[in-house]
Each structure stands twice: as C-alpha cells, then as structure tokens.
Design a protein around this motif. Structure first.
Motif, PDB file in Angstrom:
ATOM      1  N   TYR A   4      39.473  41.376  43.807  1.00  0.00           N
ATOM      2  CA  TYR A   4      40.885  41.726  44.432  1.00  0.00           C
ATOM      3  C   TYR A   4      40.806  43.085  44.996  1.00  0.00           C
ATOM      4  N   LEU A   5      41.091  42.856  46.388  1.00  0.00           N
ATOM      5  CA  LEU A   5      41.191  44.357  47.207  1.00  0.00           C
ATOM      6  C   LEU A   5      42.633  44.298  47.562  1.00  0.00           C
ATOM      7  N   SER A   6      42.941  45.653  47.737  1.00  0.00           N
ATOM      8  CA  SER A   6      44.335  45.977  47.706  1.00  0.00           C
ATOM      9  C   SER A   6      44.359  47.387  48.493  1.00  0.00           C
ATOM     10  N   VAL A   7      45.840  47.746  48.929  1.00  0.00           N
ATOM     11  CA  VAL A   7      46.042  49.028  49.489  1.00  0.00           C
ATOM     12  C   VAL A   7      47.360  49.455  48.706  1.00  0.00           C
ATOM     13  N   MET A   8      47.099  50.419  47.945  1.00  0.00           N
ATOM     14  CA  MET A   8      48.069  51.170  47.336  1.00  0.00           C
ATOM     15  C   MET A   8      48.448  52.724  47.644  1.00  0.00           C
ATOM     16  N   SER A  46      38.703  45.739  42.825  1.00  0.00           N
ATOM     17  CA  SER A  46      38.716  45.324  41.511  1.00  0.00           C
ATOM     18  C   SER A  46      38.086  44.033  41.448  1.00  0.00           C
ATOM     19  N   ALA A  47      37.566  43.683  40.245  1.00  0.00           N
ATOM     20  CA  ALA A  47      37.341  42.548  39.939  1.00  0.00           C
ATOM     21  C   ALA A  47      37.557  42.191  38.132  1.00  0.00           C
ATOM     22  N   GLY A  48      37.644  40.833  38.038  1.00  0.00           N
ATOM     23  CA  GLY A  48      37.992  40.591  36.544  1.00  0.00           C
ATOM     24  C   GLY A  48      37.948  38.936  36.638  1.00  0.00           C
ATOM     25  N   HIS A  49      38.655  38.464  35.845  1.00  0.00           N
ATOM     26  CA  HIS A  49      38.635  37.029  35.627  1.00  0.00           C
ATOM     27  C   HIS A  49      40.047  36.582  35.106  1.00  0.00           C
ATOM     28  N   TYR A  50      40.175  35.247  35.416  1.00  0.00           N
ATOM     29  CA  TYR A  50      41.436  34.618  35.044  1.00  0.00           C
ATOM     30  C   TYR A  50      41.107  33.407  33.829  1.00  0.00           C
ATOM     31  N   ASP A  51      41.716  33.496  32.694  1.00  0.00           N
ATOM     32  CA  ASP A  51      41.703  32.351  31.944  1.00  0.00           C
ATOM     33  C   ASP A  51      42.776  31.657  31.839  1.00  0.00           C
ATOM     34  N   ASP A  52      42.649  30.060  32.161  1.00  0.00           N
ATOM     35  CA  ASP A  52      43.461  29.318  32.859  1.00  0.00           C
ATOM     36  C   ASP A  52      43.940  28.150  31.700  1.00  0.00           C
ATOM     37  N   GLU A  53      45.179  27.671  31.467  1.00  0.00           N
ATOM     38  CA  GLU A  53      45.578  26.742  30.841  1.00  0.00           C
ATOM     39  C   GLU A  53      46.339  25.883  31.808  1.00  0.00           C
ATOM     40  N   MET A  54      46.221  24.792  32.159  1.00  0.00           N
ATOM     41  CA  MET A  54      46.564  23.912  32.949  1.00  0.00           C
ATOM     42  C   MET A  54      47.278  22.503  32.426  1.00  0.00           C
TER      43      MET A  54
END
Length: 152
Positions: free
Chosen positions: A97-101, A108-116
């Motif tokens: 994730y790249l952003s401007v604040m 940043s980095a991370g992960h999503y845990d998904d239920e679909m």
C-alpha cells in the motif's frame, strides 16, 4: 455433476475470486464507491483501520473516513491463496500500500484474510480483514517500524 464439471467449476470460481480481489484494488483506488461497496455482501465486514459491518457502514467508512485519512492511495495485491468449499471460500492475499498523507509519502505492507461467498452466481466478500506489517514515511524506511495510523 461429473468430476470434469466439478474441476471446471472450481477453476471458474478461482478465476472469479481473483477478479473480485483485483476489482477491489482498482475500484478502491479509483474511488468508484457504489461498484466498490457492491463487492461486499449486504452484511459484509471490513476490519482494518476500523471495523464496520453492512453496506451502510462500509459506505460511510470508505466514502467519508478513508478520504479524510489520506490524499492519495494505491493498493497492489499478490500471492493470493484460495480454499473453496462449495459457495464459500477463504484465503489470504499479500498487500503493498502506497499513500500520501499530509503531503508525506508512505509505504506499507500487510495481508488480507478473506471470507467470500457466491451469491446469485457472483463472488463477494463476506469479510475482509486487513493486517498491516508496517506503515512508514517513505523517506524514513520501514525497518523496525510496527504499524501505526498517522491519521490519528
């Protein structure tokens, strides 16, 4: 259903889930809110910077609160896994994730845990839980930095 039909259905479902996850990034980054919110079930859950449930709460969070936290953002997801169980699926996908604040570039980095779930032939998120590994100003780097929300 024959074995071949089951295998073909599983491949189609995996491709549809990959498309769902890609559309999430593109629609979120493009701030295409109605189409983005439609990626979730009626009682869909997002947990990350906040925990919200249902399309009204998702709309308020993403349309009002997310843009207030950041001027620009871009999501890049890869390394997705999927475990199919009929019309339900779970999986994890890595996220950068790249952003401007406040005029500062962040990485940043991370992960999503998904239920679909598959409803009326379409895959949607029943729950998407975000775990950040770090969020740091780009000029400082991320070594040794735990996640913190600079908007708070």
């Amino acid at each position: 259903m024959t074995d071949l039909e089951r295998r073909l259905t599983a491949i189609e479902d995996q491709l549809a889930i990959a498309d769902l996850r890609s559309r999430y990034c593109h629609l979120l980054d493009g701030r295409e809110w109605p189409a983005f919110i439609d990626l979730f079930t009626e009682d869909g859950v997002f947990e990350g910077l906040s925990a919200v449930r249902g399309r009204a709460a998702l709309t308020e969070f993403f349309v009002q609160r997310v843009p207030a936290m950041t001027e620009e953002f871009w999501h890049f997801c890869s390394n997705g896994t999927v475990a199919l169980n009929g019309d339900r699926a779970t999986g994890r996908i890595s996220m950068e994730y790249l952003s401007v604040m406040n005029g500062v570039s962040y990485i940043s980095a991370g992960h999503y845990d998904d239920e679909m779930v598959k409803q009326d032939g379409l895959w949607r998120f029943a729950a998407r839980r975000l775990t950040f590994y770090f969020l740091a100003p780009l000029h400082e780097g991320w070594a040794g930095r735990p996640f913190h929300n600079p908007a708070t």
